[in-house]
Scaffold this active site. Structure first.
Site, mmCIF file in Angstrom:
data_model
loop_
_atom_site.group_PDB
_atom_site.id
_atom_site.type_symbol
_atom_site.label_atom_id
_atom_site.label_comp_id
_atom_site.label_asym_id
_atom_site.label_seq_id
_atom_site.Cartn_x
_atom_site.Cartn_y
_atom_site.Cartn_z
ATOM 1 N N GLU A 1 0.805 -1.217 0.000
ATOM 2 C CA GLU A 1 0.000 0.000 0.000
ATOM 3 C C GLU A 1 0.839 1.268 0.000
ATOM 4 O O GLU A 1 1.963 1.281 0.492
ATOM 5 C CB GLU A 1 -0.903 -0.001 1.251
ATOM 6 C CG GLU A 1 -1.909 -1.118 1.200
ATOM 7 C CD GLU A 1 -2.873 -1.142 2.389
ATOM 8 O OE1 GLU A 1 -4.042 -1.442 2.168
ATOM 9 O OE2 GLU A 1 -2.454 -0.856 3.522
ATOM 10 N N CYS B 1 3.270 8.498 1.655
ATOM 11 C CA CYS B 1 3.840 7.485 2.538
ATOM 12 C C CYS B 1 3.980 6.203 1.719
ATOM 13 O O CYS B 1 2.983 5.658 1.247
ATOM 14 C CB CYS B 1 2.874 7.294 3.717
ATOM 15 S SG CYS B 1 3.383 6.000 4.848
ATOM 16 N N CYS C 1 6.529 -7.550 6.633
ATOM 17 C CA CYS C 1 7.680 -7.104 7.420
ATOM 18 C C CYS C 1 8.093 -8.244 8.342
ATOM 19 O O CYS C 1 7.244 -8.997 8.826
ATOM 20 C CB CYS C 1 7.306 -5.877 8.251
ATOM 21 S SG CYS C 1 8.717 -5.115 9.095
ATOM 22 N N CYS D 1 6.933 -6.126 15.306
ATOM 23 C CA CYS D 1 6.559 -5.178 16.367
ATOM 24 C C CYS D 1 5.128 -5.520 16.786
ATOM 25 O O CYS D 1 4.253 -5.731 15.947
ATOM 26 C CB CYS D 1 6.659 -3.740 15.869
ATOM 27 S SG CYS D 1 8.353 -3.303 15.400
ATOM 28 N N CYS E 1 1.800 -3.544 15.460
ATOM 29 C CA CYS E 1 1.771 -3.128 14.053
ATOM 30 C C CYS E 1 1.017 -4.143 13.191
ATOM 31 O O CYS E 1 1.267 -5.349 13.272
ATOM 32 C CB CYS E 1 3.197 -2.971 13.545
ATOM 33 S SG CYS E 1 3.278 -2.527 11.798
ATOM 34 N N GLY F 1 6.823 -2.349 5.807
ATOM 35 C CA GLY F 1 8.189 -2.842 5.709
ATOM 36 C C GLY F 1 9.203 -2.044 6.490
ATOM 37 O O GLY F 1 8.931 -0.941 6.973
ATOM 38 N N HIS G 1 9.288 4.257 20.935
ATOM 39 C CA HIS G 1 8.119 3.607 21.545
ATOM 40 C C HIS G 1 8.228 3.186 23.009
ATOM 41 O O HIS G 1 7.233 2.762 23.606
ATOM 42 C CB HIS G 1 7.661 2.385 20.734
ATOM 43 C CG HIS G 1 7.354 2.680 19.303
ATOM 44 N ND1 HIS G 1 6.721 3.826 18.883
ATOM 45 C CD2 HIS G 1 7.596 1.972 18.152
ATOM 46 C CE1 HIS G 1 6.586 3.812 17.555
ATOM 47 N NE2 HIS G 1 7.105 2.707 17.092
ATOM 48 N N ASN H 1 -3.250 3.301 16.366
ATOM 49 C CA ASN H 1 -4.352 3.010 15.449
ATOM 50 C C ASN H 1 -4.683 1.537 15.538
ATOM 51 O O ASN H 1 -3.825 0.686 15.304
ATOM 52 C CB ASN H 1 -3.956 3.394 14.019
ATOM 53 C CG ASN H 1 -3.801 4.899 13.892
ATOM 54 O OD1 ASN H 1 -4.718 5.655 14.181
ATOM 55 N ND2 ASN H 1 -2.614 5.339 13.519
ATOM 56 N N CYS I 1 -1.222 5.337 10.333
ATOM 57 C CA CYS I 1 0.043 4.663 10.661
ATOM 58 C C CYS I 1 -0.198 3.276 11.231
ATOM 59 O O CYS I 1 -1.020 3.113 12.123
ATOM 60 C CB CYS I 1 0.803 5.406 11.742
ATOM 61 S SG CYS I 1 1.097 7.087 11.391
HETATM 62 N N1 SAH Z 1 9.589 -0.178 9.806
HETATM 63 C C1 SAH Z 1 9.649 1.255 9.939
HETATM 64 C C2 SAH Z 1 8.467 1.952 9.260
HETATM 65 C C3 SAH Z 1 7.194 1.543 9.920
HETATM 66 S S1 SAH Z 1 5.738 2.449 9.904
HETATM 67 C C4 SAH Z 1 9.673 1.613 11.411
HETATM 68 O O1 SAH Z 1 9.469 0.737 12.231
HETATM 69 O O2 SAH Z 1 9.937 2.763 11.744
HETATM 70 C C5 SAH Z 1 5.935 4.002 10.609
HETATM 71 C C6 SAH Z 1 5.560 4.168 12.080
HETATM 72 O O3 SAH Z 1 4.243 3.703 12.435
HETATM 73 C C7 SAH Z 1 6.529 3.430 12.981
HETATM 74 O O4 SAH Z 1 6.958 4.285 14.004
HETATM 75 C C8 SAH Z 1 5.656 2.348 13.552
HETATM 76 O O5 SAH Z 1 6.153 1.866 14.767
HETATM 77 C C9 SAH Z 1 4.322 3.034 13.696
HETATM 78 N N2 SAH Z 1 3.192 2.128 13.903
HETATM 79 C C10 SAH Z 1 3.121 0.814 13.625
HETATM 80 N N3 SAH Z 1 1.925 0.316 13.963
HETATM 81 C C11 SAH Z 1 1.208 1.342 14.474
HETATM 82 C C12 SAH Z 1 -0.128 1.466 14.963
HETATM 83 N N4 SAH Z 1 -0.948 0.415 14.969
HETATM 84 N N5 SAH Z 1 -0.535 2.673 15.390
HETATM 85 C C13 SAH Z 1 0.291 3.744 15.319
HETATM 86 N N6 SAH Z 1 1.550 3.697 14.848
HETATM 87 C C14 SAH Z 1 2.011 2.510 14.426
#
Ligand code: SAH
Length: 388
Positions: A97, A110, A117, A121, A124, A188, A244, A319, A362
């Protein structure tokens, strides 16, 4: 001889040095690469026949052997707040996406760097689908090229319907762009796909390419420390890091790569990156999870880690997505957390959540496995791709 679709060279995958080599291999002078890039990136033209200032012989060679092929759009959703999310085809069964976020003074795209991935985490949505494959350089650059072209087409159609006739094509190179900022914050881990991501960044920054300033391209990483050092030698884009948590015990749980590269090592790599690249500051992303990492004491601990360094904290309200065990911190808790950071001497902002009605926020980018079976393991929903 005309190359088959599979053997054509996709020019979106070639940064300038590689494109120069390619045009030389076709019997032209290296400087033709600049002209070619100007057609592709400044004017958004993907058909060689229309590139009128290129020698006819080169146009012929390119038409026979090369192509400008962005990812194929599976679907596009338009949110109430103007956010667009495109689902793009990776192969017969997988998709990834990209999201466009319009604001009065900028347009942020974005983009994804991988399908799925591997980093797992715990909060996510992308992590839930596991890792499928790296995107190619052409697929990464192609997202930006495609978004710009689609947004331009949309605008032309709107103008046409308002004026009752077709609008003009983009008037001139450098005419106003829709995409002014690019963030690698889609699906990713960009630093886990270093080999394809770095040439893509080169095309985004190249003044013959998309010509974005280094401050308008942001790479976000979960904290792959060795690759941050490597990036410091290879690029100078803005760096964002998914922090985080204020301590290793909690970060080990939320961002498992922390077990390999703990916070102290991660921060040392960040400061090194800024020194090497003469950067302004690192943005630390901090997802606000109710009752997990959102207490005032934890805010003060984050402030102690970052105080005195060129750092900004961006608080992201969590989110939600199906199957998650987490909840978003209430708004007053997020504001209190920000205030504690500010009082502790650290710049902090709260990210406004956009595109929620189309799951474009996000951490919600799960792509979609076009052909899938869903299995339930305990409380966790797992989507299993059916290999074609
Ligand atoms: N792999 C990269 C890019 C990920 S997405 C990274 O980890 O930084 C970008 C951001 O969205 C990251 O900070 C990620 O931790 C955050 N993120 C992931 N899941 C989320 C969620 N459910 N709600 C809010 N932010 C989230």
């Amino acid at each position: 001889m005309t190359a088959s679709a599979a053997s054509r060279t996709n020019l979106l995958g070639l940064a300038r040095p590689a494109l120069e080599e390619y045009v030389v291999s076709l019997g032209s002078k290296a400087f033709r690469a600049r002209q070619l890039m100007s057609w592709i990136y400044k004017r958004g033209v993907g058909e060689f026949a229309g590139m009128t200032d290129l020698a006819k012989s080169l146009r012929g060679e390119l038409s026979a052997r090369a192509e400008v092929r962005p990812p194929q759009v599976t679907s596009m959703q338009h949110a109430a707040d103007g956010v667009r999310k495109w689902l793009l085809k990776a192969d017969a069964s997988q998709a990834f996406e990209m999201v466009f976020i319009p604001e009065p003074d900028r347009g942020t795209l974005c983009i994804s760097s991988q399908v799925g991935c591997a980093l797992d985490c715990s909060f996510c949505a992308t992590a839930q689908q596991g890792f499928n494959r790296n995107l190619s350089t052409a697929e990464i650059v192609g997202q930006v090229w495609l978004a710009e072209r689609e947004l331009e087409r949309e605008e032309r159609e709107e103008r046409a319907s308002a004026a009752g006739g077709p609008g003009p094509l983009r008037a001139a190179p450098g005419a106003e762009r829709h995409v002014t900022n690019v963030v690698l914050m889609g699906m990713g881990e960009p630093l886990a796909n270093f080999r394809n991501v770095v040439p893509a960044l080169d095309v985004l920054l190249d003044d013959c390419g998309l010509d974005l300033s280094r401050r308008r391209v942001t790479l976000s990483t979960s904290g792959l420390v060795p690759q941050i050092y490597k990036l410091a030698r290879a690029s100078n884009v803005a760096l964002a890091v998914s922090l985080h948590a204020p301590d290793d015990a909690l970060r080990d749980q939320l961002v498992p790569i922390n077990r390999k590269h703990p916070i102290a090592e991660l921060l040392a790599a960040c400061w090194h990156y800024l020194d090497e690249q003469n950067g302004r500051s690192v943005t630390f992303e901090y997802v606000m999870l109710d009752g997990i990492n959102d207490s005032p004491a934890q805010a003060r601990a984050v402030a102690r880690l970052l105080k005195g360094h060129p750092a900004k904290v961006n608080l992201i309200p969590f989110n939600s997505f199906p199957g998650t065990r987490y909840h978003r911190s209430p708004a007053p808790v997020i504001q209190r957390f920000r205030d504690e950071l500010l009082q502790g001497g650290v710049l902090a902002t709260i990210r406004r959540t956009r595109g929620e009605d189309i799951d474009a926020a996000c951490g919600q980018l799960a792509g979609r496995v076009i052909d899938r079976t869903t299995v339930r393991l305990g409380s966790k929903l797992i989507q299993v791709a059916v290999q074609p």
